[in-house]
Design a protein around this motif. Sequence first.
Motif, PDB file in Angstrom:
ATOM      1  N   THR A  55      32.360  47.426  49.673  1.00 25.63           N
ATOM      2  CA  THR A  55      33.792  47.126  49.727  1.00 25.63           C
ATOM      3  C   THR A  55      34.052  45.758  49.115  1.00 25.63           C
ATOM      4  N   GLY A  56      34.961  45.709  48.173  1.00 31.52           N
ATOM      5  CA  GLY A  56      35.276  44.451  47.507  1.00 31.52           C
ATOM      6  C   GLY A  56      36.775  44.203  47.490  1.00 31.52           C
ATOM      7  N   LEU A  57      37.173  43.245  46.683  1.00 35.37           N
ATOM      8  CA  LEU A  57      38.575  42.882  46.542  1.00 35.37           C
ATOM      9  C   LEU A  57      38.974  42.958  45.085  1.00 35.37           C
ATOM     10  N   ILE A  58      40.116  43.554  44.835  1.00 33.02           N
ATOM     11  CA  ILE A  58      40.738  43.460  43.522  1.00 33.02           C
ATOM     12  C   ILE A  58      41.725  42.292  43.577  1.00 33.02           C
ATOM     13  N   LEU A  59      41.584  41.349  42.649  1.00 30.15           N
ATOM     14  CA  LEU A  59      42.497  40.213  42.568  1.00 30.15           C
ATOM     15  C   LEU A  59      43.404  40.407  41.367  1.00 30.15           C
ATOM     16  N   LYS A  60      44.700  40.366  41.617  1.00 29.51           N
ATOM     17  CA  LYS A  60      45.663  40.467  40.532  1.00 29.51           C
ATOM     18  C   LYS A  60      46.291  39.100  40.301  1.00 29.51           C
ATOM     19  N   SER A  61      46.148  38.575  39.102  1.00 27.78           N
ATOM     20  CA  SER A  61      46.725  37.278  38.761  1.00 27.78           C
ATOM     21  C   SER A  61      47.569  37.434  37.503  1.00 27.78           C
ATOM     22  N   SER A  62      48.404  36.450  37.235  1.00 24.40           N
ATOM     23  CA  SER A  62      49.256  36.469  36.049  1.00 24.40           C
ATOM     24  C   SER A  62      49.087  35.161  35.294  1.00 24.40           C
ATOM     25  N   ILE A  63      48.951  35.281  33.991  1.00 25.78           N
ATOM     26  CA  ILE A  63      48.823  34.100  33.147  1.00 25.78           C
ATOM     27  C   ILE A  63      49.990  34.066  32.158  1.00 25.78           C
ATOM     28  N   PRO A  64      50.583  32.879  31.923  1.00 28.89           N
ATOM     29  CA  PRO A  64      51.730  32.808  31.014  1.00 28.89           C
ATOM     30  C   PRO A  64      51.295  32.907  29.549  1.00 28.89           C
ATOM     31  N   ILE A  65      52.007  33.739  28.802  1.00 28.99           N
ATOM     32  CA  ILE A  65      51.795  33.807  27.348  1.00 28.99           C
ATOM     33  C   ILE A  65      52.757  32.842  26.657  1.00 28.99           C
ATOM     34  N   HIS A  71      51.208  37.753  31.475  1.00 31.06           N
ATOM     35  CA  HIS A  71      50.237  38.839  31.319  1.00 31.06           C
ATOM     36  C   HIS A  71      49.397  38.948  32.588  1.00 31.06           C
ATOM     37  N   SER A  72      49.323  40.155  33.142  1.00 32.21           N
ATOM     38  CA  SER A  72      48.561  40.365  34.369  1.00 32.21           C
ATOM     39  C   SER A  72      47.080  40.535  34.056  1.00 32.21           C
ATOM     40  N   LYS A  73      46.250  40.090  34.990  1.00 33.69           N
ATOM     41  CA  LYS A  73      44.810  40.136  34.827  1.00 33.69           C
ATOM     42  C   LYS A  73      44.176  40.602  36.131  1.00 33.69           C
ATOM     43  N   LEU A  74      43.114  41.415  36.029  1.00 32.69           N
ATOM     44  CA  LEU A  74      42.427  41.938  37.203  1.00 32.69           C
ATOM     45  C   LEU A  74      41.016  41.379  37.295  1.00 32.69           C
ATOM     46  N   SER A  75      40.605  41.050  38.514  1.00 32.68           N
ATOM     47  CA  SER A  75      39.241  40.603  38.795  1.00 32.68           C
ATOM     48  C   SER A  75      38.726  41.371  40.006  1.00 32.68           C
ATOM     49  N   PHE A  76      37.393  41.455  40.117  1.00 33.46           N
ATOM     50  CA  PHE A  76      36.768  42.183  41.224  1.00 33.46           C
ATOM     51  C   PHE A  76      35.812  41.244  41.936  1.00 33.46           C
ATOM     52  N   VAL A  77      36.060  41.020  43.235  1.00 28.97           N
ATOM     53  CA  VAL A  77      35.197  40.177  44.059  1.00 28.97           C
ATOM     54  C   VAL A  77      34.363  41.079  44.954  1.00 28.97           C
ATOM     55  N   HIS A  78      33.051  40.902  44.918  1.00 25.44           N
ATOM     56  CA  HIS A  78      32.168  41.749  45.715  1.00 25.44           C
ATOM     57  C   HIS A  78      30.905  40.971  46.060  1.00 25.44           C
TER      58      HIS A  78
END
Length: 377
Positions: A55-65, A71-78
């Motif tokens: 079981t992990g975490l999906i992190l949704k972040s946004s970076i300015p263009i 622009h949204s970005k996805l990361s996976f923490v496990h």
Amino acid sequence: MDKLSSEIVIDILSRLPIKSLVRCRCVCKSWFHLTHDMHLIDTHLSISSKNEIFTGLILKSSIPIHRTCWHSKLSFVHNDGTDDYKCVNFNLSLPLLHNYEIMGSCNGLLCLFDPIVKYLTHILNPCTGEFVFLPDPIRDLEDPVSVVVGFGFLPKMNVYKVVEIVYYKREIVDDDNDDLRSNVYVYTMGDDNSWRHIGSSPYSLRGRYFSEGFVDGAVHWVSSGYDGPKLVDRIVAFDLENEVFRVIPHPDFDSGRLNYTLGVLQGCLSATRFKVQDYVEIWIMKDYGVKESWTKCLKIVCSEVGLMIGAVRPLLFQRNGEVMLQHGGTLFCYNPLTKKLRELRISGMPRSFKAFIHVGSLVSPRKLLKCESTEFA
């Protein structure tokens, strides 16, 4: 490995972390086809869902263009079975979908939605890179004021469903002084690949965007509305199987006007109540739908942990008994025995994000819709 039967190979591969299993697709053609086998996919998902190591975490972040574009970005923490967590960034480019929101995570699939510009919906497996578009619901010609989305899986029916509650401005305000009207649409993946209009919502969910917990076949929101002359808060559930709304009893506390949020902990519906700069209470509904089963599992007192916390989202209980929390753009671990709160520092984690519980899988959204899609390497 050639001397092993396919059943033994599947049993071995099904116990691997999702990152290793995806790499197995590059070993040879036979393993590539094997990792698309539904028996392996289902077995791996069943094992991963029951094993908290996966079981992990999906992190949704946004970076300015630039100033007006993000622009949204996805990361996976496990973790890998140890106490060390790792953060992996997904290099995904989704057509027509830039600054999206995560509407739900279920069986390794994410429901992504653009709540501001295009009202587009994607179903994505971030670990394999596969995604599909959902067609737009048949809506009125006018632009909606807001759209609320829920996403979940029904194991008895073996289907995934998406529900959208679309709000429009009324031309004439009714006796309840409600200036919005709503349409409710349901999409069953793999059914007829189309939306069905099932009526309107009896509860006001505007401004909520995504469901705050998928439990027992239903998606949930906290709603505010009038009960006669009195303004009250309710926990509203939408039953995905029967496609009806109902109210779930909340814990016996003074809600204080929406000062609690919903989630899922240990497979149960949870409610987190907070009083800014004072305390945080976490409640769990152990027997779904039964008011008396609401149990306060812990209370975090700000003066004891030395941090003036406010709106906190509990994410999961770890093997060591600690509970992982999100507070703003920071992850914390709280030990209920020592009453200590420590920050969880992970290399590569974005500075600002929203976290969702996620179990990696090989479930293919393309096969669910029985259509072609894009798969990234």
